[in-house]
Design a protein around this motif. Structure first.
Motif, PDB file in Angstrom:
ATOM      1  N   ALA A 157      -9.850 -48.348  27.753  1.00  0.00           N
ATOM      2  CA  ALA A 157      -8.737 -48.097  27.209  1.00  0.00           C
ATOM      3  C   ALA A 157      -8.534 -46.629  26.468  1.00  0.00           C
ATOM      4  CB  ALA A 157      -8.285 -49.347  26.068  1.00  0.00           C
ATOM      5  N   LEU A 158      -9.423 -46.395  25.775  1.00  0.00           N
ATOM      6  CA  LEU A 158      -9.661 -45.106  25.409  1.00  0.00           C
ATOM      7  C   LEU A 158      -9.529 -44.060  26.407  1.00  0.00           C
ATOM      8  CD1 LEU A 158     -12.264 -45.268  22.364  1.00  0.00           C
ATOM      9  CD2 LEU A 158      -9.916 -44.524  22.106  1.00  0.00           C
ATOM     10  N   GLU A 159     -10.340 -44.061  27.582  1.00  0.00           N
ATOM     11  CA  GLU A 159     -10.166 -43.320  28.659  1.00  0.00           C
ATOM     12  C   GLU A 159      -8.906 -43.289  29.307  1.00  0.00           C
ATOM     13  OE1 GLU A 159     -13.331 -44.627  31.138  1.00  0.00           O
ATOM     14  OE2 GLU A 159     -14.898 -44.165  29.706  1.00  0.00           O
ATOM     15  N   ILE A 160      -8.253 -44.420  29.406  1.00  0.00           N
ATOM     16  CA  ILE A 160      -6.946 -44.275  29.956  1.00  0.00           C
ATOM     17  C   ILE A 160      -5.928 -43.324  29.086  1.00  0.00           C
ATOM     18  CG2 ILE A 160      -4.782 -45.666  30.263  1.00  0.00           C
ATOM     19  CD1 ILE A 160      -6.607 -47.946  31.277  1.00  0.00           C
ATOM     20  N   TYR A 161      -6.087 -43.391  27.644  1.00  0.00           N
ATOM     21  CA  TYR A 161      -5.105 -42.713  27.059  1.00  0.00           C
ATOM     22  C   TYR A 161      -5.612 -41.231  26.908  1.00  0.00           C
ATOM     23  CZ  TYR A 161      -1.844 -46.467  26.025  1.00  0.00           C
ATOM     24  OH  TYR A 161      -0.803 -47.507  26.066  1.00  0.00           O
ATOM     25  N   ARG A 162      -6.979 -40.962  26.854  1.00  0.00           N
ATOM     26  CA  ARG A 162      -7.288 -39.829  26.756  1.00  0.00           C
ATOM     27  C   ARG A 162      -6.836 -38.983  28.086  1.00  0.00           C
ATOM     28  NH1 ARG A 162     -13.224 -41.333  24.916  1.00  0.00           N
ATOM     29  NH2 ARG A 162     -12.980 -41.291  22.717  1.00  0.00           N
ATOM     30  N   LYS A 163      -7.005 -39.678  29.145  1.00  0.00           N
ATOM     31  CA  LYS A 163      -6.483 -39.072  30.521  1.00  0.00           C
ATOM     32  C   LYS A 163      -4.907 -38.731  30.472  1.00  0.00           C
ATOM     33  CE  LYS A 163      -7.782 -41.074  34.357  1.00  0.00           C
ATOM     34  NZ  LYS A 163      -7.718 -41.835  35.621  1.00  0.00           N
ATOM     35  N   ALA A 164      -4.169 -39.663  29.930  1.00  0.00           N
ATOM     36  CA  ALA A 164      -2.800 -39.325  29.753  1.00  0.00           C
ATOM     37  C   ALA A 164      -2.442 -38.143  28.841  1.00  0.00           C
ATOM     38  CB  ALA A 164      -1.937 -40.559  29.235  1.00  0.00           C
ATOM     39  N   GLY A 165      -3.117 -38.207  27.673  1.00  0.00           N
ATOM     40  CA  GLY A 165      -3.055 -37.282  26.819  1.00  0.00           C
ATOM     41  C   GLY A 165      -3.382 -35.705  27.433  1.00  0.00           C
ATOM     42  N   GLU A 166      -4.595 -35.701  27.995  1.00  0.00           N
ATOM     43  CA  GLU A 166      -4.893 -34.343  28.577  1.00  0.00           C
ATOM     44  C   GLU A 166      -3.675 -33.849  29.361  1.00  0.00           C
ATOM     45  OE1 GLU A 166      -6.812 -31.300  30.634  1.00  0.00           O
ATOM     46  OE2 GLU A 166      -7.411 -32.382  28.862  1.00  0.00           O
ATOM     47  N   TYR A 167      -3.065 -34.850  30.338  1.00  0.00           N
ATOM     48  CA  TYR A 167      -2.171 -34.512  31.185  1.00  0.00           C
ATOM     49  C   TYR A 167      -0.730 -33.864  30.393  1.00  0.00           C
ATOM     50  CZ  TYR A 167      -4.635 -35.840  35.323  1.00  0.00           C
ATOM     51  OH  TYR A 167      -5.512 -36.317  36.331  1.00  0.00           O
ATOM     52  N   LEU A 168      -0.547 -34.788  29.280  1.00  0.00           N
ATOM     53  CA  LEU A 168       0.745 -34.403  28.494  1.00  0.00           C
ATOM     54  C   LEU A 168       0.416 -33.025  28.063  1.00  0.00           C
ATOM     55  CD1 LEU A 168       1.264 -37.650  27.164  1.00  0.00           C
ATOM     56  CD2 LEU A 168       2.841 -36.369  28.546  1.00  0.00           C
ATOM     57  N   GLY A 169      -0.900 -32.656  27.433  1.00  0.00           N
ATOM     58  CA  GLY A 169      -1.402 -31.501  26.887  1.00  0.00           C
ATOM     59  C   GLY A 169      -1.144 -30.245  27.760  1.00  0.00           C
ATOM     60  N   ARG A 170      -1.577 -30.631  28.920  1.00  0.00           N
ATOM     61  CA  ARG A 170      -1.434 -29.286  29.909  1.00  0.00           C
ATOM     62  C   ARG A 170       0.098 -28.987  30.136  1.00  0.00           C
ATOM     63  NH1 ARG A 170      -5.238 -31.179  35.013  1.00  0.00           N
ATOM     64  NH2 ARG A 170      -7.166 -31.614  33.868  1.00  0.00           N
ATOM     65  N   GLY A 171       0.873 -30.127  30.415  1.00  0.00           N
ATOM     66  CA  GLY A 171       2.352 -29.689  30.737  1.00  0.00           C
ATOM     67  C   GLY A 171       2.938 -29.056  29.311  1.00  0.00           C
ATOM     68  N   ILE A 172       2.439 -29.463  28.295  1.00  0.00           N
ATOM     69  CA  ILE A 172       2.908 -28.961  26.879  1.00  0.00           C
ATOM     70  C   ILE A 172       2.478 -27.475  26.693  1.00  0.00           C
ATOM     71  CG2 ILE A 172       2.939 -28.957  24.514  1.00  0.00           C
ATOM     72  CD1 ILE A 172       2.787 -31.957  24.548  1.00  0.00           C
ATOM     73  N   SER A 173       1.379 -27.179  27.151  1.00  0.00           N
ATOM     74  CA  SER A 173       0.869 -25.804  27.133  1.00  0.00           C
ATOM     75  C   SER A 173       1.755 -24.878  28.090  1.00  0.00           C
ATOM     76  CB  SER A 173      -0.574 -25.818  27.425  1.00  0.00           C
ATOM     77  OG  SER A 173      -0.753 -25.955  29.100  1.00  0.00           O
ATOM     78  N   TYR A 174       2.439 -25.436  29.113  1.00  0.00           N
ATOM     79  CA  TYR A 174       3.089 -24.307  29.976  1.00  0.00           C
ATOM     80  C   TYR A 174       4.322 -24.070  29.212  1.00  0.00           C
ATOM     81  CZ  TYR A 174       0.035 -26.464  33.868  1.00  0.00           C
ATOM     82  OH  TYR A 174      -0.735 -27.059  34.499  1.00  0.00           O
TER      83      TYR A 174
END
Length: 314
Positions: A227-244
């Protein structure tokens, strides 16, 4: 005077009767009928008409009706051009509701732009004048606010964060027809897909079946590794989008709403880690927070867009 608010989302709709201060007098939530848009609009009209009858009001006492729509909207014409998840295209919402309600002021807006207007009027817009509003729910949407004003862009489509490309090596298909979009990788729908994949492979340590984001979030809070890995994955992608967004517009804050905001405590650290890796150094400390408007941010947005149009008319 009173304001009507139709918050039409990809999965649920809220119809309400409110005033210009944001006070809600009547409200009803029900599933969005994606099979027939006009039938669904008829349901909205019927419920709103019941509110008027209950309060002994006439349409002359309604200052306007704000309508949030889950997709690309021609705001001036009041046409829903495309709603990917609902499968709606070229729907003349404004004209249809004007005829059905006999109310001339029908204000249509993309649902996330409406959330940003609500934040400006009722929320953190009193504190921040440069921010991004992100809805992370069935899909991912965004709105751009600069110097206290909503930025719409040349064609009214500014802020389509959900279709920033955040994955190139193993991209998932996005309903827009492209691959690797933030919506396909970091939305509530993406999280549901990750949960199903993990369940099919029996990767969860729990003996109970995990089928929902709420269940998965609770497991993650309790330290369950899949479960932690799933939310970490989603958080990583959200962070990438936010960084742009941060690299281009240098906002004071990123304000997040939508269903996944309820799991913000789980994804926040991974979002911050990704921002740290991909953002220009002087802007890495951008504030990332959830909206204080909570679950009803979009409904407040339907109220706010009527008030905002009145201000523009003046």
């Amino acid at each position: 005077m009173y304001i009507g608010a139709f918050d039409i989302g990809g999965t649920k709709t809220i119809v309400a009767l409110a005033d210009e201060m944001g006070k809600i007098y009547e409200k009803k939530q029900f599933p969005t009928n994606t099979t027939n848009c006009f039938s669904h609009l008829d349901d909205c009209v019927r419920i709103f008409s019941e509110f008027l009858k209950k309060r002994d009001l006439t349409t002359d006492q309604i200052n306007g009706v704000g309508v949030n729509l889950p997709g690309i909207v021609d705001r001036k014409k009041g046409i829903l051009l495309k709603a990917v998840y609902a499968g709606w295209h070229e729907i003349p919402v404004k004209d249809y509701l004007q005829k059905k309600l006999q109310i001339s002021k029908i204000v249509c807006e993309n649902d996330v732009n409406a959330c940003a207007e609500a934040e400006l009027l009722f929320g953190l817009g009193k504190k921040y004048h440069n921010f991004a509003w992100m809805t992370v729910s069935t899909g991912v949407g965004g709105a751009v606010v600069c110097d206290g004003k909503l930025i719409r862009g040349a064609h009214g489509y500014a802020g389509e964060f959900g279709h920033l490309k955040v994955e190139y090596d193993n991209p998932a298909n996005c309903p827009c027809g492209e691959n690797g979009c933030l919506e396909a990788q970091g939305s509530g729908t993406a999280i549901s897909r990750y949960i199903k994949e993990a369940s099919d492979r029996k990767k969860f340590s729990t003996t109970e079946e995990v089928v929902s984001g709420v269940q998965c979030a609770e497991l993650a809070r309790n330290g369950e590794q899949t479960a932690l890995e799933i939310y970490r994955k989603a958080g990583e992608y959200l962070g990438r989008g936010i960084s742009y967004y941060v690299n281009i517009l240098d906002p004071e804050a990123i304000i997040i709403g939508g269903g996944v905001a309820a799991a913000f405590d789980i994804v926040k650290s991974e979002i911050r880690n990704a921002i740290g890796r991909y953002t220009f150094s002087p802007m890495k400390d951008v504030i990332v927070t959830t909206t204080p408007l909570g679950y009803e941010a979009a409904l407040m947005g339907a109220i706010a867009i009527v008030i905002a149009e009145e201000s523009e008319d003046k």
